[in-house]
Design a protein around this motif. Sequence first.
Motif, PDB file in Angstrom:
ATOM      1  N   GLN A  49      -6.463  15.191  -6.141  1.00  0.00           N
ATOM      2  CA  GLN A  49      -7.743  14.559  -6.808  1.00  0.00           C
ATOM      3  C   GLN A  49      -8.303  13.883  -5.784  1.00  0.00           C
ATOM      4  O   GLN A  49      -7.841  12.936  -5.024  1.00  0.00           O
ATOM      5  CB  GLN A  49      -7.114  13.680  -7.680  1.00  0.00           C
ATOM      6  N   VAL A  50      -9.811  13.910  -5.774  1.00  0.00           N
ATOM      7  CA  VAL A  50     -10.627  13.057  -4.864  1.00  0.00           C
ATOM      8  C   VAL A  50     -11.426  12.071  -5.862  1.00  0.00           C
ATOM      9  O   VAL A  50     -12.353  12.747  -6.720  1.00  0.00           O
ATOM     10  CB  VAL A  50     -11.362  13.720  -3.825  1.00  0.00           C
ATOM     11  N   LEU A  51     -11.720  10.983  -5.543  1.00  0.00           N
ATOM     12  CA  LEU A  51     -12.634   9.985  -6.320  1.00  0.00           C
ATOM     13  C   LEU A  51     -13.553   9.471  -5.597  1.00  0.00           C
ATOM     14  O   LEU A  51     -13.240   8.719  -4.623  1.00  0.00           O
ATOM     15  CB  LEU A  51     -11.574   8.966  -7.287  1.00  0.00           C
ATOM     16  N   THR A  52     -14.686   9.454  -5.646  1.00  0.00           N
ATOM     17  CA  THR A  52     -15.664   8.895  -4.924  1.00  0.00           C
ATOM     18  C   THR A  52     -16.000   7.581  -5.244  1.00  0.00           C
ATOM     19  O   THR A  52     -15.892   7.156  -6.475  1.00  0.00           O
ATOM     20  CB  THR A  52     -17.150   9.816  -5.089  1.00  0.00           C
ATOM     21  N   MET A  53     -16.184   6.618  -4.155  1.00  0.00           N
ATOM     22  CA  MET A  53     -16.497   5.200  -4.711  1.00  0.00           C
ATOM     23  C   MET A  53     -17.690   4.778  -4.574  1.00  0.00           C
ATOM     24  O   MET A  53     -18.127   4.220  -3.609  1.00  0.00           O
ATOM     25  CB  MET A  53     -15.315   4.303  -3.834  1.00  0.00           C
ATOM     26  N   GLN A  54     -18.627   4.961  -5.564  1.00  0.00           N
ATOM     27  CA  GLN A  54     -19.912   4.310  -5.588  1.00  0.00           C
ATOM     28  C   GLN A  54     -19.990   3.418  -6.679  1.00  0.00           C
ATOM     29  O   GLN A  54     -19.088   3.316  -7.724  1.00  0.00           O
ATOM     30  CB  GLN A  54     -20.893   5.488  -5.827  1.00  0.00           C
ATOM     31  N   GLY A  55     -21.176   2.601  -6.657  1.00  0.00           N
ATOM     32  CA  GLY A  55     -21.190   1.437  -7.637  1.00  0.00           C
ATOM     33  C   GLY A  55     -20.224   0.255  -7.465  1.00  0.00           C
ATOM     34  O   GLY A  55     -19.826   0.131  -6.231  1.00  0.00           O
ATOM     35  N   HIS A  56     -19.746  -0.394  -8.792  1.00  0.00           N
ATOM     36  CA  HIS A  56     -19.001  -1.504  -8.375  1.00  0.00           C
ATOM     37  C   HIS A  56     -17.487  -1.061  -8.213  1.00  0.00           C
ATOM     38  O   HIS A  56     -16.961  -0.413  -9.068  1.00  0.00           O
ATOM     39  CB  HIS A  56     -18.991  -2.360  -9.772  1.00  0.00           C
ATOM     40  N   VAL A  57     -16.879  -1.659  -7.313  1.00  0.00           N
ATOM     41  CA  VAL A  57     -15.537  -1.364  -6.919  1.00  0.00           C
ATOM     42  C   VAL A  57     -14.707  -2.519  -6.794  1.00  0.00           C
ATOM     43  O   VAL A  57     -15.129  -3.431  -6.122  1.00  0.00           O
ATOM     44  CB  VAL A  57     -15.491  -0.616  -5.719  1.00  0.00           C
ATOM     45  N   SER A  58     -13.688  -2.798  -7.414  1.00  0.00           N
ATOM     46  CA  SER A  58     -12.952  -3.923  -7.422  1.00  0.00           C
ATOM     47  C   SER A  58     -11.400  -3.792  -7.076  1.00  0.00           C
ATOM     48  O   SER A  58     -10.862  -2.568  -7.160  1.00  0.00           O
ATOM     49  CB  SER A  58     -12.562  -4.814  -8.899  1.00  0.00           C
ATOM     50  N   LEU A  59     -10.947  -4.746  -6.164  1.00  0.00           N
ATOM     51  CA  LEU A  59      -9.600  -4.493  -5.594  1.00  0.00           C
ATOM     52  C   LEU A  59      -8.785  -5.670  -6.454  1.00  0.00           C
ATOM     53  O   LEU A  59      -9.297  -6.783  -6.301  1.00  0.00           O
ATOM     54  CB  LEU A  59      -9.554  -4.562  -4.089  1.00  0.00           C
ATOM     55  N   PHE A  60      -7.604  -5.437  -6.884  1.00  0.00           N
ATOM     56  CA  PHE A  60      -6.874  -6.610  -7.238  1.00  0.00           C
ATOM     57  C   PHE A  60      -5.308  -6.118  -6.760  1.00  0.00           C
ATOM     58  O   PHE A  60      -4.758  -5.053  -6.778  1.00  0.00           O
ATOM     59  CB  PHE A  60      -6.557  -6.043  -8.852  1.00  0.00           C
ATOM     60  N   GLY A  61      -4.721  -7.265  -6.234  1.00  0.00           N
ATOM     61  CA  GLY A  61      -3.328  -7.259  -5.634  1.00  0.00           C
ATOM     62  C   GLY A  61      -2.554  -8.282  -5.917  1.00  0.00           C
ATOM     63  O   GLY A  61      -2.225  -9.133  -4.640  1.00  0.00           O
ATOM     64  N   PRO A  62      -2.130  -8.826  -7.038  1.00  0.00           N
ATOM     65  CA  PRO A  62      -1.362  -9.989  -7.119  1.00  0.00           C
ATOM     66  C   PRO A  62      -0.089  -9.689  -6.566  1.00  0.00           C
ATOM     67  O   PRO A  62       0.777 -10.601  -6.467  1.00  0.00           O
ATOM     68  CB  PRO A  62      -1.539 -10.109  -8.626  1.00  0.00           C
ATOM     69  N   GLU A  63       0.542  -8.633  -6.381  1.00  0.00           N
ATOM     70  CA  GLU A  63       1.704  -8.309  -6.101  1.00  0.00           C
ATOM     71  C   GLU A  63       1.678  -7.454  -4.764  1.00  0.00           C
ATOM     72  O   GLU A  63       2.483  -6.426  -4.565  1.00  0.00           O
ATOM     73  CB  GLU A  63       2.564  -7.464  -6.910  1.00  0.00           C
ATOM     74  N   ILE A  64       0.639  -7.480  -4.019  1.00  0.00           N
ATOM     75  CA  ILE A  64       0.835  -6.773  -2.511  1.00  0.00           C
ATOM     76  C   ILE A  64       1.845  -6.764  -1.892  1.00  0.00           C
ATOM     77  O   ILE A  64       2.293  -5.868  -1.229  1.00  0.00           O
ATOM     78  CB  ILE A  64      -0.708  -7.187  -1.676  1.00  0.00           C
ATOM     79  N   SER A  65       2.427  -7.979  -1.861  1.00  0.00           N
ATOM     80  CA  SER A  65       3.735  -8.164  -0.992  1.00  0.00           C
ATOM     81  C   SER A  65       4.730  -7.316  -1.384  1.00  0.00           C
ATOM     82  O   SER A  65       5.635  -6.902  -1.059  1.00  0.00           O
ATOM     83  CB  SER A  65       4.190  -9.349  -1.006  1.00  0.00           C
ATOM     84  N   ALA A  66       4.547  -6.600  -2.858  1.00  0.00           N
ATOM     85  CA  ALA A  66       5.622  -5.771  -3.459  1.00  0.00           C
ATOM     86  C   ALA A  66       5.181  -4.276  -3.427  1.00  0.00           C
ATOM     87  O   ALA A  66       5.778  -3.385  -4.088  1.00  0.00           O
ATOM     88  CB  ALA A  66       6.020  -6.269  -4.806  1.00  0.00           C
ATOM     89  N   GLY A  67       4.091  -4.215  -2.547  1.00  0.00           N
ATOM     90  CA  GLY A  67       3.557  -2.794  -2.444  1.00  0.00           C
ATOM     91  C   GLY A  67       2.716  -2.315  -3.779  1.00  0.00           C
ATOM     92  O   GLY A  67       2.907  -1.278  -3.981  1.00  0.00           O
TER      93      GLY A  67
END
Length: 582
Positions: A49-67
């Motif tokens: 599956q390929v998703l193009t990232m145009q427009g508004h893109v948000s990144l959320f990582g409250p548990e990035i230390s947990a992967g």
Amino acid sequence: MECRAVVVFLDKRGRQKRKLSSTKQALLDFGMDEAKIPSIIIRYEHMEQVLTMQGHVSLFGPEISAGKATISLKEQGVHVNISKADPTQLRLRLTALMKQLRTSVDRRKLNQDEEQPTSLRLDPRIRRPLGAIQLNQLEPSSPPRKSCKVQSQAGGNLKRPSRALRAVAEGGVVGNPAIDASLTPEQKDVLMAVLSGRNVFFTGSAGTGKSYLIGKIIEALPKATTVVTASTGVAACAIGGTTLHAFAGVQAGSSRLPVNTSAWTTAKVLLIDEVSMIDAPYFDQLEQTARRVRRCNKPFGGLQLVLVGDFLQLPPVTKRGEETQFCFQAKSWDACVHECFHLSQVHRQRDRTFVDILHRCRLGQCTPSDITYIQRSATHRLDSSHIRATRLCTHVKEAKQINEQQLSKLSGSSKLFTRSDASPDVSRSSLASRVEKVLELKVGAQVMLSANVNVSAGLANGSRGVVVKFDAVGWPVVEFANGREETVRMHTWRIRTAAGRVMECKQVPLRLAWAVSIHKSQGMTLDALEVDLSRVFEWGQAYVALSRARTYEGLCVKRFSAKSIRAHPRVLAFYRSKFNLC
């Protein structure tokens, strides 16, 4: 990057319309299409599956230390929920992604009339992984505004971005080696492929910065789960690691499992330098051992591999009469190695003519004019008033004998310097092969540095000189070939064992340098060397000797003929298939 990826498609009201997931780990990557639009590529077991990232893109990582992290594509109505990822790789990948998104936004602001419509599609044009992007060339831009909360598939709200991801949005992780300006574009491609979790093999001719790049890779990877090894003790010590045999705990041909398996089970990345000196049967044996010990049926037990070496230099050591079996001939090689890279930019030599001749010697394709050019070096007079050229020998025994004879000819008393080991285990580690247990010196002794002392002043590993005196304390004072006089004191060597323990020892960083074997010269750069190539007996041995010279003027080759230059046909075929080398 391996992870669990769940793609949630929302309708116009923000309700879940459909979900794409898999019970097994997926391979997630970031890329760009030909229009330079960032995209997410998710490879499941039976589909992509390929998703193009145009427009508004948000990144959320409250548990990035947990992967864990979430990427929200507002215009497309898509959430990509990431979990079970390696935290370090996830952070580095999202750092690179945010920089690419910022650059993409800036580009569209400058070309609004050419902006592409937002879309969600399978795009066969995706070719280049984000790992290959040259991050130092990205255009600067102002940090994006803080993202608002996004409705989740369950109807609740996702938490605000974590501090780690906010740092990414504001300019990336401080000290990220991926943007190190000292790396060449081809070196950055290798580093980013490693950081993306790919199993890589990178090679290159002598002096292309393989050891330097290894250092940058080691800096970028987490120490607790990265095992740094090499096939020889000298190479292992040079990169601060241990020998591959010491890590593996298994002897070639043995079916026994290692007694201590903790290093195998805790490791996530295994780096092997001088992999070209490991034969195919032992590589297959290690691959099977990894599967059994780690109880994982993936190639090499799921370990990420970083393999380094040049198969056109010294081959694996074999018994007399046995056929050489190179590592790339192993049954498991293709399954274990995802990408191969060839470094081509030479840093050791500056003379283009000399570089080109060395390149043809590496491939065993010397022309008559090349042979004449090398033979002409026999007339070079390299000895200064008191610093003689280092002689490269085909055999270790010969080099040792020359050094002992020349030292005994010097008048005056000797001074002995004994290695100080922090623990008894040092004598069984790779340090023992790199650092002299007892170093004997006299005034007039020809020496070379065995460690970097003051690189900015030209005092690096391999710098040659002569002992002119001993100071009041007893330390040797060396006059180097660049004219600098330096008191050489104790140096500390440190390596990290496979178990994660740091070993260290101290010794004066000098070695006798009237002669050195070709095998031990690998990795060295010498400003004046003399070599007799009439006794070469290994594939690539003559090339290794010639390529140690920094300049053609600093090279003196005796008894050289076309027969001295040999490149193994199987290696040439392998390099031709991977890198199109002729």
